[in-house]
Design an enzyme around this catalytic site. Structure first.
Site, PDB file in Angstrom:
ATOM      1  N   PRO A  26      64.752  81.094  63.456  1.00  0.00           N
ATOM      2  CA  PRO A  26      64.528  80.918  64.898  1.00  0.00           C
ATOM      3  C   PRO A  26      63.900  79.554  65.142  1.00  0.00           C
ATOM      4  O   PRO A  26      62.909  79.204  64.499  1.00  0.00           O
ATOM      5  CB  PRO A  26      63.529  82.047  65.227  1.00  0.00           C
ATOM      6  CG  PRO A  26      62.850  82.379  63.948  1.00  0.00           C
ATOM      7  CD  PRO A  26      63.835  82.072  62.854  1.00  0.00           C
ATOM      8  N   MET A  27      64.469  78.784  66.050  1.00  0.00           N
ATOM      9  CA  MET A  27      63.897  77.462  66.335  1.00  0.00           C
ATOM     10  C   MET A  27      63.936  77.180  67.833  1.00  0.00           C
ATOM     11  O   MET A  27      64.995  77.077  68.434  1.00  0.00           O
ATOM     12  CB  MET A  27      64.635  76.382  65.535  1.00  0.00           C
ATOM     13  CG  MET A  27      64.322  76.443  64.042  1.00  0.00           C
ATOM     14  SD  MET A  27      65.212  75.233  63.064  1.00  0.00           S
ATOM     15  CE  MET A  27      66.839  75.972  62.998  1.00  0.00           C
ATOM     16  N   MET A  28      62.745  77.083  68.367  1.00  0.00           N
ATOM     17  CA  MET A  28      62.538  76.841  69.785  1.00  0.00           C
ATOM     18  C   MET A  28      63.277  75.580  70.221  1.00  0.00           C
ATOM     19  O   MET A  28      63.169  74.556  69.543  1.00  0.00           O
ATOM     20  CB  MET A  28      61.028  76.619  69.954  1.00  0.00           C
ATOM     21  CG  MET A  28      60.430  76.953  71.259  1.00  0.00           C
ATOM     22  SD  MET A  28      60.530  78.656  71.651  1.00  0.00           S
ATOM     23  CE  MET A  28      58.793  79.012  71.709  1.00  0.00           C
ATOM     24  N   CYS A  41      54.055  81.060  64.220  1.00  0.00           N
ATOM     25  CA  CYS A  41      54.103  79.850  65.043  1.00  0.00           C
ATOM     26  C   CYS A  41      52.689  79.395  65.384  1.00  0.00           C
ATOM     27  O   CYS A  41      51.887  80.184  65.887  1.00  0.00           O
ATOM     28  CB  CYS A  41      54.895  80.156  66.312  1.00  0.00           C
ATOM     29  SG  CYS A  41      55.092  78.715  67.322  1.00  0.00           S
ATOM     30  N   HIS A  88      57.542  82.290  55.801  1.00  0.00           N
ATOM     31  CA  HIS A  88      57.547  80.818  55.760  1.00  0.00           C
ATOM     32  C   HIS A  88      56.421  80.462  54.801  1.00  0.00           C
ATOM     33  O   HIS A  88      55.247  80.622  55.117  1.00  0.00           O
ATOM     34  CB  HIS A  88      57.312  80.255  57.169  1.00  0.00           C
ATOM     35  CG  HIS A  88      57.272  78.758  57.205  1.00  0.00           C
ATOM     36  ND1 HIS A  88      57.032  78.050  58.361  1.00  0.00           N
ATOM     37  CD2 HIS A  88      57.451  77.819  56.243  1.00  0.00           C
ATOM     38  CE1 HIS A  88      57.064  76.744  58.104  1.00  0.00           C
ATOM     39  NE2 HIS A  88      57.306  76.590  56.824  1.00  0.00           N
ATOM     40  N   GLY A  90      61.338  78.167  54.301  1.00  0.00           N
ATOM     41  CA  GLY A  90      60.469  77.007  54.232  1.00  0.00           C
ATOM     42  C   GLY A  90      60.903  76.002  53.193  1.00  0.00           C
ATOM     43  O   GLY A  90      60.863  76.272  51.998  1.00  0.00           O
ATOM     44  N   GLY A  91      61.372  74.830  53.671  1.00  0.00           N
ATOM     45  CA  GLY A  91      61.637  73.709  52.777  1.00  0.00           C
ATOM     46  C   GLY A  91      62.849  73.860  51.887  1.00  0.00           C
ATOM     47  O   GLY A  91      62.996  73.109  50.920  1.00  0.00           O
TER      48      GLY A  91
HETATM   49  C1  LIG Z   1      62.265  72.713  66.350  1.00  0.00           C
HETATM   50  C2  LIG Z   1      61.682  73.923  65.670  1.00  0.00           C
HETATM   51  C3  LIG Z   1      61.343  75.037  66.425  1.00  0.00           C
HETATM   52  C4  LIG Z   1      60.836  76.177  65.812  1.00  0.00           C
HETATM   53  N1  LIG Z   1      60.611  77.289  66.577  1.00  0.00           N
HETATM   54  C5  LIG Z   1      60.263  78.462  65.960  1.00  0.00           C
HETATM   55  C6  LIG Z   1      60.186  79.690  66.679  1.00  0.00           C
HETATM   56  O1  LIG Z   1      60.469  79.766  67.880  1.00  0.00           O
HETATM   57  N2  LIG Z   1      59.830  80.810  65.993  1.00  0.00           N
HETATM   58  C7  LIG Z   1      59.539  80.784  64.649  1.00  0.00           C
HETATM   59  O2  LIG Z   1      59.220  81.821  64.060  1.00  0.00           O
HETATM   60  N3  LIG Z   1      59.600  79.640  63.954  1.00  0.00           N
HETATM   61  C8  LIG Z   1      59.977  78.493  64.575  1.00  0.00           C
HETATM   62  N4  LIG Z   1      60.131  77.356  63.830  1.00  0.00           N
HETATM   63  C9  LIG Z   1      59.883  77.417  62.365  1.00  0.00           C
HETATM   64  C10 LIG Z   1      61.186  77.742  61.622  1.00  0.00           C
HETATM   65  O3  LIG Z   1      61.675  79.022  61.974  1.00  0.00           O
HETATM   66  C11 LIG Z   1      60.967  77.705  60.103  1.00  0.00           C
HETATM   67  O4  LIG Z   1      60.016  78.691  59.766  1.00  0.00           O
HETATM   68  C12 LIG Z   1      60.439  76.359  59.623  1.00  0.00           C
HETATM   69  O5  LIG Z   1      61.168  75.286  60.214  1.00  0.00           O
HETATM   70  C13 LIG Z   1      60.509  76.245  58.094  1.00  0.00           C
HETATM   71  O6  LIG Z   1      61.835  76.386  57.639  1.00  0.00           O
HETATM   72  P1  LIG Z   1      62.735  75.096  57.228  1.00  0.00           P
HETATM   73  O7  LIG Z   1      61.906  74.290  56.280  1.00  0.00           O
HETATM   74  O8  LIG Z   1      63.966  75.671  56.611  1.00  0.00           O
HETATM   75  O9  LIG Z   1      62.991  74.338  58.495  1.00  0.00           O
HETATM   76  C14 LIG Z   1      60.616  76.202  64.427  1.00  0.00           C
HETATM   77  C15 LIG Z   1      60.962  75.068  63.667  1.00  0.00           C
HETATM   78  C16 LIG Z   1      61.505  73.947  64.263  1.00  0.00           C
HETATM   79  C17 LIG Z   1      61.880  72.758  63.411  1.00  0.00           C
END
Ligand SMILES: Cc1cc2nc3c(=O)[nH]c(=O)nc-3n(C[C@H](O)[C@H](O)[C@H](O)COP(=O)(O)O)c2cc1C
Length: 336
Positions: free
Chosen positions: A16-18, A99, A170, A211-212
């Site tokens: 999920p990414m805002m 978050c 995460h 995460g990562g």
């Molecule tokens: C732009 C953006 C918005 C995010 N919004 C949320 C969110 O709404 N809810 C959530 O649980 N995590 C949110 N995250 C965190 C991601 O879900 C994820 O846990 C984090 O980016 C680590 O994973 P990655 O390294 O694969 O990106 C957001 C991350 C990014 C980059």
């Protein structure tokens, strides 16, 4: 449609990414993989209950399997939001306990809930009682001065006992004082090993690592022990990575061969959006990461960035942008 996915398979998901994983983004990701589980942006339980529902959580049937991520800390309100989400047809409700943003903390939800596993357990129990679909939790390994092994293991015990179907971790702390949300996704060190350790304590309960993880090659070995991997930024910033998900993780054919085919398949959805009065840019902003490494990728992005926001911009802008990308690159690479 959702009936096909009733059993919980979270082998691969897009985080999920805002502001990123809106319904247009998810529709595009679904073109690249049939099997990835997709997540909405976080929506607060209050917004789901009191806000413009269709606009906030409406989605297209093609998106399944798709999970609604909720923010909140009040069991009754979360239960009501979960019930509404289930009635909308979501395949899963996920509670955000990871978050770190100020706005979220002031509402006493998100990562600060790592300190209150008993509150989270109450929320999960209420949500699970209200919604006849899997309820899951996404968390960190701890916050601030917490000792991650203690914090994460206690948190996991509490939400599992409350009826959570799975836990997504995460694998870094959130530091609630002084780090921006962005820094909180890169500065606290990753601890993937701790998530593996957690899995050893919960052999029959799905645990998903986030995460990562930079690509499928790096993520895949985790599936030997864990139940799922979740990619966020890597999947969004390099969406062609998702084309490998079905063949590499599910042994099924990829739905499209490359970014060119994916865009072609996305055009009808864009056209329908434009007819409804949506802006081209609302769709094409999710395409900027395509074609990484190909000649012309930069020109592709530039055309989209400068032209797609203009009033009246239509599919011709997408075609123009695509025409800047070298197709022969794939042929050369394939011949090598
Ligand atoms: C732009 C953006 C918005 C995010 N919004 C949320 C969110 O709404 N809810 C959530 O649980 N995590 C949110 N995250 C965190 C991601 O879900 C994820 O846990 C984090 O980016 C680590 O994973 P990655 O390294 O694969 O990106 C957001 C991350 C990014 C980059």
């Amino acid at each position: 449609m959702s009936g096909m996915f009733r059993s919980y398979d979270a082998r691969f998901s897009v985080a999920p990414m805002m502001d990123w994983t809106d319904r247009r983004c998810r529709a595009f990701h679904r073109i690249l993989t049939r099997r990835a589980r997709l997540y909405t942006e976080m929506v607060t339980a209050d917004a789901v209950v009191f806000g413009p529902r269709e606009r906030l959580i409406g989605f297209d049937a093609a998106e399944h399997p798709v999970a609604l991520q909720l923010g909140g800390a009040e069991p009754g309100r979360l239960a009501e939001a979960a019930r509404i989400g289930a009635a909308f047809g979501y395949d899963e409700i996920n509670l955000n306990c990871g978050c770190p943003s100020d706005r979220v903390q002031s509402g006493r939800f998100g990562a600060c809930l790592m300190r209150e596993p008993e509150v989270v357990a109450e929320c999960v129990a209420a949500m699970a009682a209200a919604a006849d679909i899997p309820v899951t939790v996404k968390c960190r390994i701890g916050v601030d001065e917490q000792e991650p092994r203690e914090a994460l293991f206690a948190f996991a015990d509490a939400v599992k006992a409350a009826g959570a179907t799975a836990l997504i971790v995460h694998a870094r702390k959130a530091l609630l004082d002084g780090l921006s949300p962005k820094d909180n996704r890169s500065i606290p060190p990753l601890d993937h090993a701790l998530v593996h350790e957690l899995k050893r304590a919960h052999a029959h309960w799905p645990i998903i690592l986030n995460g990562g993880l930079p690509d499928l090659a790096a993520a895949r070995p985790h599936l030997e022990d864990l139940d799922g991997i979740m990619l966020g930024r890597a999947a969004y910033q390099n969406p062609e990575l998702l084309i490998g998900v079905d063949p590499e993780l599910f042994g099924e054919p990829a739905p499209v061969a490359d970014g060119f085919e994916a865009i072609e398949a996305f055009l009808p959805a864009i056209a329908r959006g434009l007819e409804r009065g949506e802006r081209l840019h609302d769709y094409t902003r999710h395409l900027h990461g395509l074609f990484a490494g190909r000649p012309g990728a930069r020109a592709f992005r530039q055309v989209l960035a400068t032209e797609a926001g203009k009033r009246g911009a239509g599919l011709e802008v997408v075609r123009d942008a695509v025409s800047r990308v070298g197709r022969e690159w794939r042929l050369v690479a394939a011949a090598e």
